[in-house]
Design a protein around this motif. Structure first.
Motif, PDB file in Angstrom:
ATOM      1  N   ASP A 243     -52.191 -33.430  49.497  1.00  0.00           N
ATOM      2  CA  ASP A 243     -53.406 -33.884  49.896  1.00  0.00           C
ATOM      3  C   ASP A 243     -54.518 -33.014  49.908  1.00  0.00           C
TER       4      ASP A 243
ATOM      5  N   ASP B 234     -55.624 -38.367  52.634  1.00  0.00           N
ATOM      6  CA  ASP B 234     -54.359 -38.618  53.334  1.00  0.00           C
ATOM      7  C   ASP B 234     -53.831 -39.837  52.683  1.00  0.00           C
ATOM      8  N   LYS B 235     -52.668 -40.094  52.927  1.00  0.00           N
ATOM      9  CA  LYS B 235     -51.868 -41.359  52.287  1.00  0.00           C
ATOM     10  C   LYS B 235     -52.428 -42.554  52.148  1.00  0.00           C
ATOM     11  N   HIS B 236     -53.509 -42.669  53.280  1.00  0.00           N
ATOM     12  CA  HIS B 236     -54.152 -44.022  53.646  1.00  0.00           C
ATOM     13  C   HIS B 236     -55.621 -43.938  53.492  1.00  0.00           C
TER      14      HIS B 236
END
Length: 270
Positions: A172, A191-193
């Motif tokens: 990240d 972030d992942k999303h």
């Protein structure tokens, strides 16, 4: 009050701005009354530049000037901190609403012979990358930021305005850094999303958007940082001063960790 704000400073400092005497520049405003001071018109050098509602001159679109030499980073191990033996490390201890930091010594969390963030004890990775030339990153660790996931990065990093990033994991952090590089400056969250950026294309520290859009964007970036767990009142503001090497005690620059009290570079390991 008007004299104190206008004529007195001109006379006291002998400023070459005039006092509306014959031969002085015709720089003045026209108001409707002396209580509310509503401006009806503004003149500069005898030309009306404001008619009470809008500007009376055209502004050409300026050329965007920037200096971003670094290319996007694809090296996955770019931010790894390898250690040969387990020793205490120096950590920047940040404080909310303060530019001062402390230096604390902790036993780092180690995995596969590399020092990694310790989320349980709020020890995150912080990195500075020189944006003016290709170079290796400087990686350290910081406490009291509070991120539980993701990372944030910025090219507003006083005084040199290199890229600075704080995060919970290398993936990240790298994504946040690359968002800054791709936009040649800005604030970013990864972030992942969530992959968000507020571009700052002018010198990497200023926007070419209007103030309202920038304010809304900055507010959103702070909100996103806090949604990832950041407990600082102004996440990006605090992060930007972690690279300012003149405010005690421990800071980080593109050449290494810096002991401000001794005014010397210092090592990560104690």
């Amino acid at each position: 009050v008007l004299n104190a704000a206008t004529t007195n400073p001109v006379k006291h400092y002998n400023m070459n701005v005039g006092l509306l005497r014959e031969g002085d520049p015709a720089d003045f405003i026209i108001i409707d009354n002396l209580e509310e001071l509503n401006v009806l018109a503004t003149y500069i050098d005898g030309e009306k530049v404001f008619n009470g509602k809008e500007s009376c001159f055209n502004v050409s679109e300026p050329e965007i000037i920037n200096n971003f030499k670094i290319k996007e980073i694809s090296h996955k191990n770019f931010l790894k901190v390898e250690v040969a033996e387990k020793r205490k490390i120096r950590v920047i201890e940040a404080f909310d609403k303060s530019l001062f930091t402390d230096e604390i010594h902790i036993n780092p969390k180690i995995e596969n012979n590399c020092i990694i963030p310790d989320l349980e004890n709020d020890i995150l990775k912080i990195a500075v990358i020189n944006r003016y030339k290709k170079s290796n990153p400087i990686v350290g660790f910081i406490k009291n930021v509070g991120l539980k996931r993701g990372a944030m990065a910025s090219s507003v990093a006083h005084d040199s305005h290199n890229i600075i990033a704080i995060g919970t994991n290398d993936e990240d952090i790298l994504f946040a850094i690359n968002l800054i590089i791709k936009n040649k400056g800005g604030l970013s969250i990864s972030d992942k999303h969530i992959h968000e950026v507020l571009p700052l294309p002018i010198a990497g520290i200023m926007s070419n958007l209007n103030a309202y859009d920038v304010a809304a964007g900055y507010k959103r970036m702070n909100k996103l940082a806090k949604s990832l767990g950041c407990k600082l009142n102004a996440p990006f503001m605090t992060m930007s001063f972690m690279a300012l090497l003149v405010i005690p005690k421990l800071k980080i620059g593109d050449m290494g960790l810096f002991d401000v009290n001794k005014f010397n570079l210092t090592t990560l390991t104690v």
